[in-house]
Scaffold this active site. Structure first.
Site: not given
Length: 254
Positions: A55, A57-59, A63
């Site tokens: 997703t 923001t996560c990517s 992270l």
């Protein structure tokens, strides 16, 4: 927003043990049961949890920044950095590989057992996600939550307090954050391999932008003024090729 779920407060979780569950992981193409004790007992662990692998923001941020700051956290007493998401082991492993997140241990909470035990399992059916984790981060000492940062309970996917920089400031407000290192490389280039080895052997996290990502020689020349591979930049400043990178690493380690 977490629909019918009321998120716990930081105060209600700090000082309590993490949930005791079994994660179904895939290690070296084999199924492996990972229990909470194996991940947390006798260790100082940073955990960050997010809505889903791949997703935006996560990517793009969550992270990668933890992966970048992981060596600094380890220098300040952290044994491991875990990324937990309500995704299966195949998805988590593929995401971590694509991100080059070698400093992070991804933990698949496919059934949401750990997330539910944390009180962070929320309803995201409006996005077609089903039940997922609310975004948070925590510092865990010997299985007990020492500090937790929970994103505010509001619409969307807030990302304000669970970031890696906030966690590092909590661990050590005076920790020195390294400048970002970027390498422009070419597949099969021995000089590129030598520069990468020098960085990796000294625990320096870097972003590798290779020719197969449409970085042609003309683009390299436009960015660096040079035609040879690799070209390494630190904090926006060009270091140079393999010889200069090895020398820069040696000087940095003195």
């Amino acid at each position: 927003m977490p629909s019918t779920t009321t998120l716990p407060t930081a105060e209600s979780l700090q000082g309590k043990p993490v949930p005791s569950v079994t994660f179904k992981a895939r290690l070296e193409d084999q199924w492996r049961d990972l229990r909470s004790d194996e991940l947390f007992k006798g260790k100082t662990v940073v955990v960050f949890s997010l809505p889903g692998a791949f997703t935006p923001t996560c990517s793009s941020t969550h992270l990668p920044r933890y992966n970048e700051l992981a060596p600094v956290m380890r220098q300040n007493g952290v044994d491991d950095i875990l990324c937990i998401s309500v995704n299966d082991a195949f998805v988590m492993n593929q995401w971590a590989a694509g991100q080059g997140a070698s400093n992070i241990t991804v933990v698949p909470d496919g059934n949401g057992d750990f997330t539910e035990g944390m009180g962070m399992l929320v309803d995201k059916r409006d996005l077609g996600f089903g039940r997922r984790s609310w975004r948070y981060s925590m510092l865990v000492n010997d299985g007990v939550i020492d500090k937790i940062f929970i994103e505010p309970d509001k619409e969307g996917d807030p990302f304000e307090v669970s970031d890696a920089d906030t966690m590092l400031r909590h661990i050590n407000p005076n920790a020195k954050i390294p400048e970002p290192v970027v390498m422009f490389s070419r597949p099969g280039c021995p000089h590129c391999a030598r520069a990468k080895a020098a960085l990796r052997e000294n625990g320096i996290v870097f972003t590798d932008i290779s020719e197969d990502q449409k970085i042609t020689t003309s683009v390299l020349r436009g960015i660096s003024g040079e035609l040879t591979w690799p070209q390494v930049f630190v904090g926006g400043k060009r270091i140079g090729g393999a010889d200069e990178t090895v020398a820069w690493v040696a000087e940095r380690e003195r």
